[in-house]
Structures are given as C-alpha cells and as structure tokens.
Scaffold this motif. Structure first.
Motif, PDB file in Angstrom:
ATOM      1  N   TYR A   1      -0.823  15.687  -8.911  1.00 30.82           N
ATOM      2  CA  TYR A   1      -2.100  15.125  -9.317  1.00 30.82           C
ATOM      3  C   TYR A   1      -2.004  13.657  -9.714  1.00 30.82           C
ATOM      4  CZ  TYR A   1      -4.486  19.660  -9.308  1.00 30.82           C
ATOM      5  OH  TYR A   1      -5.057  20.840  -8.943  1.00 30.82           O
ATOM      6  N   LEU A   2      -0.816  13.094  -9.681  1.00 35.29           N
ATOM      7  CA  LEU A   2      -0.665  11.662  -9.964  1.00 35.29           C
ATOM      8  C   LEU A   2      -1.187  10.866  -8.772  1.00 35.29           C
ATOM      9  CD1 LEU A   2       2.864  11.613 -11.583  1.00 35.29           C
ATOM     10  CD2 LEU A   2       0.694  11.162 -12.722  1.00 35.29           C
ATOM     11  N   CYS A   3      -2.138  10.010  -9.023  1.00 32.39           N
ATOM     12  CA  CYS A   3      -2.748   9.211  -7.961  1.00 32.39           C
ATOM     13  C   CYS A   3      -2.381   7.749  -8.212  1.00 32.39           C
ATOM     14  CB  CYS A   3      -4.262   9.382  -7.966  1.00 32.39           C
ATOM     15  SG  CYS A   3      -4.771  11.103  -7.754  1.00 32.39           S
ATOM     16  N   VAL A   4      -1.676   7.167  -7.268  1.00 33.03           N
ATOM     17  CA  VAL A   4      -1.138   5.826  -7.445  1.00 33.03           C
ATOM     18  C   VAL A   4      -1.510   4.954  -6.256  1.00 33.03           C
ATOM     19  CG1 VAL A   4       0.987   4.513  -7.745  1.00 33.03           C
ATOM     20  CG2 VAL A   4       0.803   6.784  -8.740  1.00 33.03           C
ATOM     21  N   ASP A   5      -1.888   3.736  -6.549  1.00 36.99           N
ATOM     22  CA  ASP A   5      -2.109   2.720  -5.514  1.00 36.99           C
ATOM     23  C   ASP A   5      -1.075   1.639  -5.724  1.00 36.99           C
ATOM     24  OD1 ASP A   5      -4.412   3.659  -4.076  1.00 36.99           O
ATOM     25  OD2 ASP A   5      -5.588   3.235  -5.861  1.00 36.99           O
ATOM     26  N   GLU A   6       0.005   1.694  -4.978  1.00 38.76           N
ATOM     27  CA  GLU A   6       1.056   0.694  -5.118  1.00 38.76           C
ATOM     28  C   GLU A   6       0.766  -0.501  -4.220  1.00 38.76           C
ATOM     29  OE1 GLU A   6       5.205   2.025  -5.648  1.00 38.76           O
ATOM     30  OE2 GLU A   6       4.399   3.956  -4.978  1.00 38.76           O
ATOM     31  N   ALA A   7       0.875  -1.684  -4.808  1.00 39.35           N
ATOM     32  CA  ALA A   7       0.712  -2.946  -4.085  1.00 39.35           C
ATOM     33  C   ALA A   7      -0.651  -3.063  -3.404  1.00 39.35           C
ATOM     34  CB  ALA A   7       1.839  -3.126  -3.066  1.00 39.35           C
ATOM     35  N   VAL A   8      -1.682  -2.476  -4.031  1.00 40.62           N
ATOM     36  CA  VAL A   8      -3.048  -2.598  -3.527  1.00 40.62           C
ATOM     37  C   VAL A   8      -3.889  -3.152  -4.665  1.00 40.62           C
ATOM     38  CG1 VAL A   8      -5.054  -1.385  -2.602  1.00 40.62           C
ATOM     39  CG2 VAL A   8      -2.763  -0.628  -1.976  1.00 40.62           C
ATOM     40  N   THR A   9      -4.640  -4.191  -4.398  1.00 42.65           N
ATOM     41  CA  THR A   9      -5.436  -4.823  -5.445  1.00 42.65           C
ATOM     42  C   THR A   9      -6.543  -3.892  -5.949  1.00 42.65           C
ATOM     43  OG1 THR A   9      -6.843  -6.704  -6.001  1.00 42.65           O
ATOM     44  CG2 THR A   9      -6.944  -5.948  -3.745  1.00 42.65           C
ATOM     45  N   GLY A  10      -6.824  -3.982  -7.227  1.00 41.05           N
ATOM     46  CA  GLY A  10      -7.890  -3.200  -7.833  1.00 41.05           C
ATOM     47  C   GLY A  10      -9.270  -3.682  -7.444  1.00 41.05           C
ATOM     48  N   ARG A  11      -9.342  -4.773  -6.724  1.00 32.90           N
ATOM     49  CA  ARG A  11     -10.645  -5.275  -6.272  1.00 32.90           C
ATOM     50  C   ARG A  11     -11.214  -4.427  -5.147  1.00 32.90           C
ATOM     51  NH1 ARG A  11     -10.922 -11.644  -7.094  1.00 32.90           N
ATOM     52  NH2 ARG A  11      -9.587 -11.719  -8.903  1.00 32.90           N
ATOM     53  N   LYS A  12     -10.339  -3.711  -4.447  1.00 38.26           N
ATOM     54  CA  LYS A  12     -10.797  -2.855  -3.362  1.00 38.26           C
ATOM     55  C   LYS A  12     -11.271  -1.533  -3.939  1.00 38.26           C
ATOM     56  CE  LYS A  12      -7.700  -4.748   0.094  1.00 38.26           C
ATOM     57  NZ  LYS A  12      -6.653  -4.449   1.076  1.00 38.26           N
ATOM     58  N   SER A  13     -12.450  -1.109  -3.546  1.00 37.41           N
ATOM     59  CA  SER A  13     -12.967   0.168  -4.049  1.00 37.41           C
ATOM     60  C   SER A  13     -12.516   1.329  -3.170  1.00 37.41           C
ATOM     61  CB  SER A  13     -14.489   0.128  -4.148  1.00 37.41           C
ATOM     62  OG  SER A  13     -15.053  -0.117  -2.883  1.00 37.41           O
TER      63      SER A  13
END
Length: 79
Positions: free
Chosen positions: A22-34
C-alpha cells in the motif's frame, strides 16, 4: 526513502499498520504533475475502499501548492 521511513514510523507510533503493497511512491517525479503513478495508485486504493487512511509526509509532497493538496483531501477523501 527517508520520507517512506518517516511515514512508516509515524504510522507505527499511532498503531497504524501500513502493508508494504500500500506504499505509494513517486520517485523523481515533480509534485506539480497531478497525474503520477503513485498518486493515482493512492487514489485507487482510497476509492475502492482497500485503504481507509492516508498518511502523507507533508501536504507539499502530495501536491506542490497548498490549496491543491487541501482540495485533493476534501474531494478524494472527505467527500
């Protein structure tokens, strides 16, 4: 990785079990993208009822702007 460790520690202190899948990770992706794989997966887990709780390191990690983070929480979790 540091943020994930902090989230798991926080959850453990508050007696919340976080299944590894259930850990959801966005590595090396900017938080500006929805549209991000980790964020989309978190939405799906919440919408399907598989997850009942969302633990976030900081609101600014969820979305880059505070009002978008608050809108996400209001629309996706509260409503």
């Amino acid at each position: 990785l540091d943020q994930v460790v902090e989230i798991v520690r926080f959850a453990a202190r508050h007696k919340i079990y976080v299944p590894p899948e259930y850990l959801c990770v966005d590595e090396a992706v900017t938080g500006r993208k929805s549209r991000r794989a980790g964020l989309d997966r978190a939405k799906l887990l919440l919408q399907t009822g598989q997850a009942k709780t969302l633990v976030v390191y900081k609101l600014s990690r969820l979305m880059r702007t505070c009002y978008k983070s608050i809108a996400f929480v209001q629309e996706e979790i509260v409503d």
